[in-house]
Design an enzyme around this catalytic site. Structure first.
Site, PDB file in Angstrom:
ATOM      1  N   GLY A  16       0.806  -1.213   0.000  1.00 36.96           N
ATOM      2  CA  GLY A  16       0.000   0.000   0.000  1.00 36.96           C
ATOM      3  C   GLY A  16       0.833   1.255   0.000  1.00 36.96           C
ATOM      4  O   GLY A  16       0.580   2.204  -0.757  1.00 36.96           O
ATOM      5  N   GLU A  35      10.107   4.217   6.931  1.00 38.03           N
ATOM      6  CA  GLU A  35      10.107   2.763   7.013  1.00 38.03           C
ATOM      7  C   GLU A  35      10.924   2.330   8.234  1.00 38.03           C
ATOM      8  O   GLU A  35      12.072   2.762   8.398  1.00 38.03           O
ATOM      9  CB  GLU A  35      10.711   2.157   5.738  1.00 38.03           C
ATOM     10  CG  GLU A  35      11.035   0.681   5.805  1.00 38.03           C
ATOM     11  CD  GLU A  35       9.841  -0.191   6.173  1.00 38.03           C
ATOM     12  OE1 GLU A  35       9.969  -1.000   7.126  1.00 38.03           O
ATOM     13  OE2 GLU A  35       8.790  -0.059   5.517  1.00 38.03           O
ATOM     14  N   GLY A  86       6.492  -6.247   3.040  1.00 35.78           N
ATOM     15  CA  GLY A  86       6.286  -7.679   2.898  1.00 35.78           C
ATOM     16  C   GLY A  86       6.738  -8.248   1.574  1.00 35.78           C
ATOM     17  O   GLY A  86       6.900  -9.467   1.447  1.00 35.78           O
ATOM     18  N   ALA A  91       5.978 -14.688  -0.776  1.00 33.12           N
ATOM     19  CA  ALA A  91       6.255 -15.827  -1.652  1.00 33.12           C
ATOM     20  C   ALA A  91       5.951 -15.531  -3.113  1.00 33.12           C
ATOM     21  O   ALA A  91       5.738 -16.467  -3.896  1.00 33.12           O
ATOM     22  CB  ALA A  91       5.458 -17.048  -1.186  1.00 33.12           C
ATOM     23  N   VAL A 227       7.773   5.210  13.271  1.00 31.64           N
ATOM     24  CA  VAL A 227       6.813   6.256  13.620  1.00 31.64           C
ATOM     25  C   VAL A 227       6.204   5.934  14.982  1.00 31.64           C
ATOM     26  O   VAL A 227       5.633   4.860  15.177  1.00 31.64           O
ATOM     27  CB  VAL A 227       5.715   6.373  12.549  1.00 31.64           C
ATOM     28  CG1 VAL A 227       4.635   7.356  12.994  1.00 31.64           C
ATOM     29  CG2 VAL A 227       6.323   6.836  11.226  1.00 31.64           C
ATOM     30  N   HIS A 469      -0.787 -13.926   6.748  1.00 33.07           N
ATOM     31  CA  HIS A 469      -1.687 -12.964   6.103  1.00 33.07           C
ATOM     32  C   HIS A 469      -2.604 -12.338   7.145  1.00 33.07           C
ATOM     33  O   HIS A 469      -3.784 -12.644   7.228  1.00 33.07           O
ATOM     34  CB  HIS A 469      -2.503 -13.667   5.016  1.00 33.07           C
ATOM     35  CG  HIS A 469      -1.665 -14.298   3.949  1.00 33.07           C
ATOM     36  ND1 HIS A 469      -1.996 -15.483   3.318  1.00 33.07           N
ATOM     37  CD2 HIS A 469      -0.475 -13.905   3.413  1.00 33.07           C
ATOM     38  CE1 HIS A 469      -1.060 -15.785   2.433  1.00 33.07           C
ATOM     39  NE2 HIS A 469      -0.131 -14.844   2.473  1.00 33.07           N
ATOM     40  N   GLY A 502      -2.959  -3.721   4.414  1.00 36.40           N
ATOM     41  CA  GLY A 502      -3.798  -4.869   4.731  1.00 36.40           C
ATOM     42  C   GLY A 502      -4.823  -4.604   5.807  1.00 36.40           C
ATOM     43  O   GLY A 502      -5.839  -5.310   5.889  1.00 36.40           O
TER      44      GLY A 502
END
Length: 543
Positions: A16, A35, A86, A91, A227, A469, A502
């Site tokens: 995202g 990051e 991620g 994968a 952050v 996930h 997510g």
């Protein structure tokens, strides 16, 4: 728009956050990305998972790798870390979910999601370099196809869509995806270590597409900055405070202001920030629904592990995930592999126990199996060449189950905890996973001519599923009573704050979610105006 240090601060650089960085730069915004993880060049990744400092994420212990592990009472979570999020350790698997996902009651009345997202899925596939069918067939692929046939579901077997450059193995080539605007690439060597970090340069991580293009357009990506606070300012905009990741002392705190903020720190990181900022009063209008509808993709990881496998079987040869089939209409099974030498995750594997029994019964079953065949169980549990001796079964579902996350105080600190949420109870084990693992193990034995056994995981023994996930908790909704963000991914009550990772996903997709997160982000960012132009999105009326 010059009253702030930045036009937009993006928290996180996963699927995202990377979409946000590129699309906002294209629209003329000044974008700062923070990051928490480090930046990796191809040669910086761990050679195997035993190189803990480059593989595991535990910054206060000096480990700045790609693999995060989080623990809640109801689930153990595997996530990513680093510039590219991620994508560094996923994968490469880029399925589009079926219609059931788009018809989930949480969001189906807000828009016609399947047709509306269709062009954004197409864009995501192009950007991530999706190959619709993994182009190789080896022993594992044949075993998976035969296991599907044995279960009577052979018609559902397929080779996975993957994000990998399958050029000439090991050969460097100019950018094959973006007309020369992207970085050089190297053809995949099928080494199997996609989830440890691709040292070859064949994996289509976000550093090879969205982030590379964003940085060329002036986006600033600051690694190793965590952050710690996002605070709404009285006259609009936000103050964002960061500190040096993993610092015991000399945190080097820094605060910048931004007109808008995009939260894309992964489901765990975004939820942490929203929960803490609501509790502290920094973001007082965040919906009370934060933490609800947290999903695990109704997931389980089980292993079909052979005791000894002749070298010609080459179970570790290939990319991380290559095939899948459906056990039933809502249960999806994929094979997973690590490359030779990457045996650390094998420490999570153990005897397969009946998950529908009490803990005492599961422990008795484990002990009984070990005592009956201690030599065999020792050989199964031996980590030597573990990645070459078996196949991991990744099982996920579209089932409507969820957790509710909240904060609690432990040892003087606020930490996240979980409780069962809406829908079916979040499963502590999946019988379909046991069925699939047994079928795969039987095929390993039949085709390889060696003893094999289905295996489970230690977390499953104690009733804690393992998921890669982790989704939801700040989901799309029609009102702040039902979720955290609106149809444009703006946080209810704080419309300058956005969630595009997510955490926004409102239902279990039943397949690997990376492509869906990317498509949702593409859609959300497509509605942003160009810098300085009028915003045509409807004004939020609810708070």
């Amino acid at each position: 728009m010059t009253d702030f240090d930045e036009d937009v601060v993006v928290v996180g650089s996963g699927f995202g956050g990377s979409v946000a960085a590129l699309r906002l730069a294209e629209k003329g915004y000044r974008v700062q990305v923070y990051e928490a993880g480090r930046r990796f060049e191809d040669e910086d990744f761990a050679r195997t998972s035993w190189n803990l400092r480059r593989y595991l994420w535990a910054p206060m212990l000096g480990c700045f790798g790609v693999q995060r592990i989080h623990r809640l009472p109801h689930v153990m979570i595997l996530a990513g870390a680093g510039v590219g999020g991620g994508s560094l350790n996923y994968a490469n698997t880029l399925y589009q979910p079926g219609s059931a996902f788009f018809q989930d009651p949480q969001w189906r009345g807000i828009a016609e999601w399947e047709p509306e997202l269709a062009p954004h899925y197409a864009t995501a596939k192009r950007m991530l370099g999706v190959v619709e069918r993994y182009p190789h067939t080896g022993p594992v692929e044949r075993i998976m196809a035969a296991a599907a046939d044995d279960l009577g579901v052979g018609s559902t077997f397929r080779h996975a869509p993957v994000g990998v450059w399958f050029g000439k193995p090991g050969e460097r080539t100019p950018d094959p995806f973006f007309g020369g605007d992207g970085p050089e690439r190297t053809g995949c060597t099928l080494c199997g270590n996609c989830m440890v970090g691709c040292r070859v340069g064949a994996k289509n991580t976000l550093m090879k597409n969205y982030l590379a293009l964003a940085e060329r357009r002036g986006v600033v990506v600051s690694p190793l900055r965590t952050v710690t606070e996002v605070r709404a300012l009285p006259d609009g905009g936000f103050a964002v405070t960061t500190q040096r990741s993993g610092a015991w002392f000399r945190h080097a705190r820094k605060t910048v202001t931004a007109r808008q903020v995009v939260l894309a720190a992964g489901t765990w990181g975004t939820q942490q920030l929203l929960h803490r900022m609501k509790a502290s009063g920094a973001l007082p209008r965040v919906s009370d629904a934060v933490g609800r509808l947290t999903r695990t993709n109704s997931e389980a990881l089980d292993g079909a592990v052979a005791v000894s496998v002749p070298e010609p079987l080459q179970l570790a040869h290939g990319i991380a995930i290559t095939t899948s089939f459906h056990v039933d209409d809502r249960t999806h099974v994929e094979n997973v592999r690590y490359g030779p030498g990457s045996n650390l995750m094998g420490a999570l594997a153990t005897v397969l126990v009946p998950g529908d029994r009490r803990l005492s019964a599961r422990l008795r079953s484990l002990g009984t199996q070990i005592l009956r065949s201690p030599v065999r169980q020792f050989r199964l549990g031996n980590l030597r060449r573990w990645s070459e001796r078996g196949i991991i079964a990744l099982v996920m579902q579209t089932a409507d189950n969820s957790l509710t996350l909240s904060l609690r105080r432990r040892f003087g600190r606020l930490v996240m905890t979980s409780a069962q949420g809406h829908g079916e109870p979040n499963p502590s084990y999946l019988p379909q996973a046991h069925t699939a693992a047994a079928a795969i193990a039987a095929r390993v034995e039949a085709d390889g001519g060696v003893p094999a056994a289905a295996r489970g995981s230690w977390p499953e023994v104690f009733g804690i599923p393992l998921t890669a996930h982790f989704l939801g908790g700040a989901v799309i909704s029609a009102s702040p009573a039902d979720g955290v963000i609106d149809a444009y991914h703006r946080v209810w009550g704080h419309p300058g704050l956005h969630v595009v990772d997510g955490a926004a996903v409102p239902a279990n997709p039943g397949v690997n979610p990376s492509l869906t997160i990317t498509a949702l982000a593409e859609r959300a960012l497509s509605y942003w105006p160009r810098r300085g132009e009028d915003d045509e999105r409807p004004v939020q009326l609810a708070s």
